[in-house]
Structures are given as structure tokens and as C-alpha cells.
Design a protein around this motif. Structure first.
Motif, PDB file in Angstrom:
ATOM      1  N   TRP A  10      22.619 -14.430   0.043  1.00 27.66           N
ATOM      2  CA  TRP A  10      21.602 -13.050   0.306  1.00 27.66           C
ATOM      3  C   TRP A  10      21.814 -12.346   1.320  1.00 27.66           C
ATOM      4  CZ3 TRP A  10      18.013 -12.126  -2.404  1.00 27.66           C
ATOM      5  CH2 TRP A  10      17.436 -12.926  -3.749  1.00 27.66           C
ATOM      6  N   LEU A  11      22.725 -12.528   2.178  1.00 26.73           N
ATOM      7  CA  LEU A  11      22.933 -11.476   3.294  1.00 26.73           C
ATOM      8  C   LEU A  11      24.449 -10.485   3.124  1.00 26.73           C
ATOM      9  CD1 LEU A  11      22.653 -13.623   6.564  1.00 26.73           C
ATOM     10  CD2 LEU A  11      20.840 -12.426   5.286  1.00 26.73           C
ATOM     11  N   SER A  12      25.190 -11.067   2.111  1.00 28.85           N
ATOM     12  CA  SER A  12      26.331 -10.386   1.840  1.00 28.85           C
ATOM     13  C   SER A  12      26.182  -9.014   1.175  1.00 28.85           C
ATOM     14  CB  SER A  12      27.400 -11.144   1.184  1.00 28.85           C
ATOM     15  OG  SER A  12      26.724 -11.285  -0.146  1.00 28.85           O
ATOM     16  N   PRO A  13      25.095  -8.659   0.288  1.00 28.61           N
ATOM     17  CA  PRO A  13      24.974  -7.295  -0.149  1.00 28.61           C
ATOM     18  C   PRO A  13      24.705  -6.321   0.752  1.00 28.61           C
ATOM     19  CG  PRO A  13      23.951  -9.022  -1.384  1.00 28.61           C
ATOM     20  CD  PRO A  13      24.201  -9.877  -0.224  1.00 28.61           C
ATOM     21  N   VAL A  36      18.221  -1.423  -5.780  1.00 26.16           N
ATOM     22  CA  VAL A  36      17.650  -1.549  -4.496  1.00 26.16           C
ATOM     23  C   VAL A  36      17.006  -2.817  -4.044  1.00 26.16           C
ATOM     24  CG1 VAL A  36      15.864  -0.382  -2.981  1.00 26.16           C
ATOM     25  CG2 VAL A  36      16.853   1.102  -5.034  1.00 26.16           C
ATOM     26  N   MET A  37      17.470  -3.273  -2.839  1.00 25.92           N
ATOM     27  CA  MET A  37      17.017  -4.736  -2.445  1.00 25.92           C
ATOM     28  C   MET A  37      16.460  -4.389  -1.008  1.00 25.92           C
ATOM     29  SD  MET A  37      19.601  -7.293  -4.170  1.00 25.92           S
ATOM     30  CE  MET A  37      20.959  -7.298  -3.140  1.00 25.92           C
ATOM     31  N   VAL A  38      15.673  -5.205  -0.834  1.00 23.24           N
ATOM     32  CA  VAL A  38      15.158  -5.258   0.601  1.00 23.24           C
ATOM     33  C   VAL A  38      14.769  -6.673   1.097  1.00 23.24           C
ATOM     34  CG1 VAL A  38      13.263  -4.428   2.337  1.00 23.24           C
ATOM     35  CG2 VAL A  38      13.971  -2.999   0.201  1.00 23.24           C
ATOM     36  N   LEU A  39      15.568  -7.123   2.253  1.00 23.27           N
ATOM     37  CA  LEU A  39      15.553  -8.370   2.836  1.00 23.27           C
ATOM     38  C   LEU A  39      14.825  -8.320   4.247  1.00 23.27           C
ATOM     39  CD1 LEU A  39      16.157 -11.194   2.120  1.00 23.27           C
ATOM     40  CD2 LEU A  39      18.275 -11.089   3.500  1.00 23.27           C
ATOM     41  N   GLU A  40      13.953  -9.332   4.471  1.00 26.55           N
ATOM     42  CA  GLU A  40      13.257  -9.371   5.743  1.00 26.55           C
ATOM     43  C   GLU A  40      13.527 -10.554   6.122  1.00 26.55           C
ATOM     44  OE1 GLU A  40       9.092  -9.212   8.294  1.00 26.55           O
ATOM     45  OE2 GLU A  40       9.099  -8.099   6.143  1.00 26.55           O
ATOM     46  N   THR A  41      14.321 -11.018   7.267  1.00 25.61           N
ATOM     47  CA  THR A  41      14.498 -12.348   7.662  1.00 25.61           C
ATOM     48  C   THR A  41      13.656 -12.527   8.484  1.00 25.61           C
ATOM     49  OG1 THR A  41      16.540 -11.450   8.986  1.00 25.61           O
ATOM     50  CG2 THR A  41      16.980 -12.392   7.064  1.00 25.61           C
ATOM     51  N   LEU A  42      13.459 -14.101   8.960  1.00 28.71           N
ATOM     52  CA  LEU A  42      12.633 -14.674   9.800  1.00 28.71           C
ATOM     53  C   LEU A  42      12.702 -14.018  11.298  1.00 28.71           C
ATOM     54  CD1 LEU A  42      12.851 -18.405   8.812  1.00 28.71           C
ATOM     55  CD2 LEU A  42      11.601 -16.759   7.939  1.00 28.71           C
ATOM     56  N   GLY A  53       7.579  -5.626  -5.417  1.00 28.02           N
ATOM     57  CA  GLY A  53       6.637  -6.429  -4.714  1.00 28.02           C
ATOM     58  C   GLY A  53       7.287  -7.756  -4.041  1.00 28.02           C
ATOM     59  N   ALA A  54       7.230  -7.780  -2.889  1.00 30.30           N
ATOM     60  CA  ALA A  54       8.045  -8.786  -2.450  1.00 30.30           C
ATOM     61  C   ALA A  54       7.759 -10.224  -2.555  1.00 30.30           C
ATOM     62  CB  ALA A  54       7.855  -8.776  -0.718  1.00 30.30           C
ATOM     63  N   ASP A  55       9.009 -11.222  -2.699  1.00 28.93           N
ATOM     64  CA  ASP A  55       8.891 -12.437  -2.693  1.00 28.93           C
ATOM     65  C   ASP A  55       9.138 -13.269  -1.758  1.00 28.93           C
ATOM     66  OD1 ASP A  55       8.039 -12.660  -5.536  1.00 28.93           O
ATOM     67  OD2 ASP A  55      10.153 -12.654  -6.348  1.00 28.93           O
ATOM     68  N   TYR A  56       8.587 -14.440  -1.487  1.00 31.46           N
ATOM     69  CA  TYR A  56       8.983 -15.298  -0.250  1.00 31.46           C
ATOM     70  C   TYR A  56      10.359 -16.054  -1.085  1.00 31.46           C
ATOM     71  CZ  TYR A  56       5.053 -15.341   2.560  1.00 31.46           C
ATOM     72  OH  TYR A  56       3.978 -14.698   3.364  1.00 31.46           O
ATOM     73  N   LEU A  57      11.402 -16.210  -0.354  1.00 33.59           N
ATOM     74  CA  LEU A  57      12.581 -17.114  -0.725  1.00 33.59           C
ATOM     75  C   LEU A  57      12.462 -18.673   0.168  1.00 33.59           C
ATOM     76  CD1 LEU A  57      15.534 -14.122  -0.595  1.00 33.59           C
ATOM     77  CD2 LEU A  57      14.213 -15.444  -2.794  1.00 33.59           C
ATOM     78  N   PHE A  58      12.421 -19.503  -0.522  1.00 35.35           N
ATOM     79  CA  PHE A  58      12.576 -20.687  -0.100  1.00 35.35           C
ATOM     80  C   PHE A  58      13.825 -21.742  -0.355  1.00 35.35           C
ATOM     81  CE2 PHE A  58       8.162 -19.933  -0.247  1.00 35.35           C
ATOM     82  CZ  PHE A  58       7.578 -20.647   1.214  1.00 35.35           C
ATOM     83  N   THR A  59      14.385 -22.305   0.373  1.00 41.33           N
ATOM     84  CA  THR A  59      15.498 -23.316  -0.052  1.00 41.33           C
ATOM     85  C   THR A  59      15.298 -24.600   1.034  1.00 41.33           C
ATOM     86  OG1 THR A  59      17.740 -23.587  -0.467  1.00 41.33           O
ATOM     87  CG2 THR A  59      17.152 -22.462   1.692  1.00 41.33           C
ATOM     88  N   PHE A  60      16.169 -25.492   0.764  1.00 44.25           N
ATOM     89  CA  PHE A  60      16.287 -26.696   1.544  1.00 44.25           C
ATOM     90  C   PHE A  60      17.132 -26.607   3.011  1.00 44.25           C
ATOM     91  CE2 PHE A  60      14.787 -28.893  -2.392  1.00 44.25           C
ATOM     92  CZ  PHE A  60      13.754 -29.521  -1.914  1.00 44.25           C
ATOM     93  N   LEU A  61      16.842 -26.873   4.005  1.00 46.63           N
ATOM     94  CA  LEU A  61      17.575 -27.121   4.852  1.00 46.63           C
ATOM     95  C   LEU A  61      18.741 -28.311   5.044  1.00 46.63           C
ATOM     96  CD1 LEU A  61      15.107 -26.530   8.060  1.00 46.63           C
ATOM     97  CD2 LEU A  61      16.730 -24.772   7.230  1.00 46.63           C
ATOM     98  N   PHE A  84      13.081 -19.071   3.798  1.00 52.31           N
ATOM     99  CA  PHE A  84      14.400 -18.079   4.487  1.00 52.31           C
ATOM    100  C   PHE A  84      14.172 -16.703   4.787  1.00 52.31           C
ATOM    101  CE2 PHE A  84      17.937 -15.757   3.273  1.00 52.31           C
ATOM    102  CZ  PHE A  84      19.077 -16.223   4.384  1.00 52.31           C
ATOM    103  N   ALA A  85      13.410 -15.966   4.010  1.00 50.54           N
ATOM    104  CA  ALA A  85      13.301 -14.738   4.173  1.00 50.54           C
ATOM    105  C   ALA A  85      12.175 -14.280   3.185  1.00 50.54           C
ATOM    106  CB  ALA A  85      14.633 -13.929   3.808  1.00 50.54           C
ATOM    107  N   LYS A  86      11.838 -12.949   3.192  1.00 53.36           N
ATOM    108  CA  LYS A  86      11.196 -12.111   2.474  1.00 53.36           C
ATOM    109  C   LYS A  86      12.136 -11.200   1.443  1.00 53.36           C
ATOM    110  CE  LYS A  86       7.897 -10.783   5.203  1.00 53.36           C
ATOM    111  NZ  LYS A  86       6.476 -10.322   5.595  1.00 53.36           N
ATOM    112  N   TRP A  87      11.830 -11.091   0.219  1.00 51.62           N
ATOM    113  CA  TRP A  87      12.935 -10.315  -0.648  1.00 51.62           C
ATOM    114  C   TRP A  87      12.197  -9.537  -1.672  1.00 51.62           C
ATOM    115  CZ3 TRP A  87      14.619 -10.786  -5.875  1.00 51.62           C
ATOM    116  CH2 TRP A  87      15.614  -9.868  -6.233  1.00 51.62           C
ATOM    117  N   ASP A  88      12.397  -8.168  -1.547  1.00 49.23           N
ATOM    118  CA  ASP A  88      11.611  -6.987  -2.379  1.00 49.23           C
ATOM    119  C   ASP A  88      13.115  -6.335  -3.037  1.00 49.23           C
ATOM    120  OD1 ASP A  88      10.087  -5.822  -4.132  1.00 49.23           O
ATOM    121  OD2 ASP A  88       8.959  -4.996  -2.470  1.00 49.23           O
TER     122      ASP A  88
END
Length: 243
Positions: free
Chosen positions: A10-13, A40-46, A88-96, A228-232
């Protein structure tokens, strides 16, 4: 801690290509290697940092140039003036890591099992009992890489499916529960069962939902997933190939 595989995916692009702007709150990168379906991608981290990656073509269309004083607001203004609309933004979830380890030690409950092509008739009846809107938003398909279901009195009432995201070892998850079976914990158990199977195969689980889908957000949290973040993004439908 989030897994390195998930974090890098998610961070490398946003760290590849030409950086047009970078400060403590906003980064904009022109990345020619972005998938053509998501130019086009937009990522907002915590931590509140917003990162943007877009193709050279999209940067040119939006009138974005090196040296321009940019922030999130002005970037979005550029897109709007160019008629470029984010989905329209999505929440991104994963397991710690610790939650993933606990998941692997857990047993699958009664009434939950993996679904295969032999369940085609059962799955068809399940789909027929769900609304078109629910089917479209959940995107649960029997021919996906991995499928699990929960049964109530012999009837399939909840199903989840996964497929590898962008050819990686991160598996994207969708889940669908029939209206009459909601509120009984089926979705939580199915999500944990399918994610446990995926983890056993070396995959990281990914759960996405729209910001205003409060029921889906609550399910992610109850299943032990962590935000993890919000992604659009801008999504471009691939053109049909000509014969």
C-alpha cells in the motif's frame, strides 16, 4: 504491527516516480508504473498524512506541474477543474501480527465450511435470496480463489470470498449475509474462518468498505481486523478487446 507485505503493497506506489510535492502532511508523486485501471490513488494513513500517486497522463490532464505549491485541497481542486472524479474512499482493514497469530490458533466453528464448485446449486439459491445491491457491494463469487459459508438449518445464509489483490499475497475479502440471518454472528465467524485459511496459505487478509457503511465497519472490528488507512482512486473500466 502491520505486516511488511501489506504495508509495502500500500505504501510503495507513493514512493516511486517523480515527486512533485512533499511535506509533512501531503505527498504527490507521478508514477508511470501505476495500473492503468487505477491511474489516480489517494491514501490517508492513520497519522493523517495524505499521499497521492497518479500517472503522467493524469498529472498532465489535471495541470499538475513540478514546483507548484500544493496541498490536498489544491490537488482536489485541480482534479475537479479537469473533470476527474475519485470513486469515494474506502477504509482498509487488515490483521495486526498478534491478531493474526491468535486467528491461526482458533478452531472453525460448527456450520461453517469451505465452499467449492460442487456447491453451485446451494450458492445459486443463496444469491437468489440476496438483493442485487447487496450482491454488487459485497462482490462474493463462488469462482473466487477462496470461498467460505455459514449454514443455518442446512441453508447457506452467509458467504465470504477472497481473491489475490494485484497479483500479490494480499487477499481481498468480501462478505454477504442474507437479511434474515443478520445479527447472529455468522459474518464474523465466516470472516475469521476464511482469513484463517488464507493465513495458513501465506496470505494477508484485506477488508475494504465505504466510509459510510457502518455495519461493514463494525463487522471488520468485531472480526479482529484493524484499520490501516483510507484509500480512494479513479477507476477506469478496461476497454473490451476487439476480435
Amino acid at each position: 504491527m502491520f505486516s511488511p507485505v501489506f504495508t509495502d503493497l500500500w505504501l510503495s506506489p507513493y514512493a516511486q516516480g517523480e515527486i512533485l510535492h512533499s511535506d509533512g502532511a501531503f505527498v504527490l508523486t507521478v508514477n508511470p508504473d501505476l495500473d492503468e485501471d487505477t491511474p489516480v490513488m489517494v491514501l490517508e494513513t492513520l497519522d493523517g498524512k495524505v499521499s497521492v500517486a497518479l500517472t503522467p497522463e493524469m498529472a498532465a490532464a489535471a495541470g499538475l506541474k513540478p514546483g507548484e505549491d500544493l496541498n490536498e485541497e489544491s490537488f482536489r481542486r485541480h482534479l475537479g477543474q479537469a473533470g476527474i472524479a475519485l470513486h469515494g474512499a474506502d477504509y482498509l482493514f487488515t490483521f495486526l501480527g498478534e491478531e493474526r497469530d491468535a486467528l491461526l490458533r482458533e478452531a472453525t466453528g460448527d456450520g461453517i465450511r469451505q465452499l467449492t464448485a460442487q456447491d453451485a446449486e446451494v450458492f445459486a439459491a443463496f444469491e437468489a435470496s440476496a438483493s442485487e445491491q447487496d450482491r454488487d457491494s459485497a462482490y462474493v463469487e463462488l469462482d473466487h480463489w477462496l470461498v467460505y459459508g455459514a449454514f443455518e438449518d442446512g441453508r447457506l445464509v452467509c458467504a465470504a470470498s477472497m481473491y489475490p489483490w494485484n497479483d500479490s499475497t494480499v487477499a481481498d475479502l468480501g462478505v454477504l449475509t442474507l437479511p434474515t440471518a443478520r445479527g447472529k454472528g455468522h459474518a464474523r465467524r465466516v470472516v475469521r474462518a476464511i482469513c484463517r485459511h488464507a493465513a495458513g496459505q501465506g496470505y494477508e487478509s484485506q477488508y475494504r468498505c465505504q466510509l459510510d457503511n457502518h455495519a461493514s465497519t463494525a463487522l471488520a472490528k468485531s472480526a479482529g481486523l484493524t484499520l490501516f488507512a483510507k484509500w480512494d482512486a479513479v477507476f477506469v473500466e478496461p476497454e473490451d478487446s476487439e476480435d
